[in-house]
Design a protein around this motif. Structure first.
Motif, PDB file in Angstrom:
ATOM      1  N   GLN A 157       0.862  -1.178   0.000  1.00 57.36           N
ATOM      2  CA  GLN A 157       0.000   0.000   0.000  1.00 57.36           C
ATOM      3  C   GLN A 157       0.897   1.225   0.000  1.00 57.36           C
ATOM      4  O   GLN A 157       1.767   1.356   0.858  1.00 57.36           O
ATOM      5  N   GLY A 158       0.708   2.098  -0.975  1.00 58.40           N
ATOM      6  CA  GLY A 158       1.482   3.329  -1.030  1.00 58.40           C
ATOM      7  C   GLY A 158       0.944   4.333  -0.031  1.00 58.40           C
ATOM      8  O   GLY A 158      -0.269   4.450   0.154  1.00 58.40           O
ATOM      9  N   GLU A 159       1.851   5.054   0.621  1.00 55.64           N
ATOM     10  CA  GLU A 159       1.457   6.071   1.594  1.00 55.64           C
ATOM     11  C   GLU A 159       2.294   7.321   1.368  1.00 55.64           C
ATOM     12  O   GLU A 159       3.414   7.255   0.878  1.00 55.64           O
ATOM     13  N   GLY A 160       1.749   8.448   1.742  1.00 58.92           N
ATOM     14  CA  GLY A 160       2.480   9.704   1.651  1.00 58.92           C
ATOM     15  C   GLY A 160       1.924  10.622   0.584  1.00 58.92           C
ATOM     16  O   GLY A 160       1.028  10.261  -0.178  1.00 58.92           O
ATOM     17  N   PRO A 161       2.464  11.831   0.511  1.00 56.39           N
ATOM     18  CA  PRO A 161       1.958  12.861  -0.399  1.00 56.39           C
ATOM     19  C   PRO A 161       1.996  12.501  -1.880  1.00 56.39           C
ATOM     20  O   PRO A 161       1.184  12.984  -2.648  1.00 56.39           O
ATOM     21  N   THR A 162       2.929  11.657  -2.305  1.00 55.02           N
ATOM     22  CA  THR A 162       3.009  11.332  -3.731  1.00 55.02           C
ATOM     23  C   THR A 162       1.801  10.543  -4.207  1.00 55.02           C
ATOM     24  O   THR A 162       1.562  10.454  -5.409  1.00 55.02           O
ATOM     25  N   THR A 163       1.010   9.978  -3.307  1.00 58.75           N
ATOM     26  CA  THR A 163      -0.178   9.217  -3.695  1.00 58.75           C
ATOM     27  C   THR A 163      -1.384  10.118  -3.922  1.00 58.75           C
ATOM     28  O   THR A 163      -2.395   9.665  -4.442  1.00 58.75           O
ATOM     29  N   THR A 164      -1.295  11.393  -3.551  1.00 64.81           N
ATOM     30  CA  THR A 164      -2.432  12.302  -3.689  1.00 64.81           C
ATOM     31  C   THR A 164      -2.218  13.372  -4.741  1.00 64.81           C
ATOM     32  O   THR A 164      -3.067  14.243  -4.923  1.00 64.81           O
ATOM     33  N   GLY A 165      -1.102  13.364  -5.431  1.00 66.93           N
ATOM     34  CA  GLY A 165      -0.832  14.355  -6.458  1.00 66.93           C
ATOM     35  C   GLY A 165      -0.296  15.660  -5.913  1.00 66.93           C
ATOM     36  O   GLY A 165      -0.290  16.672  -6.598  1.00 66.93           O
ATOM     37  N   ALA A 166       0.173  15.656  -4.682  1.00 68.71           N
ATOM     38  CA  ALA A 166       0.622  16.889  -4.033  1.00 68.71           C
ATOM     39  C   ALA A 166       2.089  17.217  -4.290  1.00 68.71           C
ATOM     40  O   ALA A 166       2.590  18.185  -3.781  1.00 68.71           O
ATOM     41  N   ILE A 167       2.777  16.428  -5.091  1.00 67.48           N
ATOM     42  CA  ILE A 167       4.204  16.632  -5.304  1.00 67.48           C
ATOM     43  C   ILE A 167       4.449  17.208  -6.697  1.00 67.48           C
ATOM     44  O   ILE A 167       3.813  16.809  -7.666  1.00 67.48           O
TER      45      ILE A 167
END
Length: 189
Positions: free
Chosen positions: A42-52
């Protein structure tokens, strides 16, 4: 993959070449060729929401972007063997992958632009151990301390984001790959 049968030796060679080309991080549907689509990570963190992303991107610039942190959500350990980006837009050139540990670096480094003249406080990941090319284990239920970083050069105007972080791993003697959600925006002036 075509319907032509591949010899066992040819298939083993293909898998070995694929493993060597990948550098770092992915349990259940066949995709052919002996590799199944995985669900253990499971990917976690900002890169999974398009915030980077980066603004004011220039042709010739070199950027590093972190893959999502990965948690093993299964009941068995996984051994991560490689990672790759699935969608690099026109104008982007892949320079390579690295794998770092949050235990070695000053935390999870989301991304940065490489410069010839770093300023005070800049973190150069090249000064830390790089685990690319070395499988690493993620125990069941655990968030990995390792994270992959892609190095990308902008060679022309980029109009689309970089997307699709694929992780390769083995679990219980089987090989899997799994696509994790990730998105890096390269906004050009």
């Amino acid at each position: 993959m075509s319907s032509t049968r591949t010899s066992g030796r040819g298939r083993a060679l293909s898998l070995a070449v694929a493993a060597l080309l990948a550098c770092a991080t992915g349990c259940a549907g066949s995709t052919g060729g002996g590799v199944a689509t995985g669900t253990a990570l499971q990917g976690e963190g900002p890169t999974t929401t398009g915030a980077i992303g980066f603004s004011d991107v220039k042709v010739g610039g070199i950027y590093r972007m972190a893959f999502p942190l990965t948690r093993n959500i299964s009941k068995q350990a996984v051994s991560v063997t490689g990672v790759k980006l699935l969608n690099i837009p026109a104008g982007g050139k892949l320079l390579g992958y690295s794998v770092y540990s949050v235990k070695d670096t000053p935390g999870y480094r989301l991304g940065y632009q490489e410069t010839a003249h770093p300023t005070a406080g800049d973190v150069d990941l090249d000064k830390y151990p790089n685990y690319a090319g070395h499988p690493y284990t993620i125990k069941p239920g655990v968030l990995s301390d390792k994270y992959a970083v892609v190095r990308l050069k902008v060679t022309a105007k980029v109009t689309k984001p970089v997307t699709g972080c694929e992780a390769d791993y083995t679990q219980a003697g089987r090989t899997y790959h799994q696509t994790l959600t990730c998105r890096f925006q390269l906004d050009m002036a």
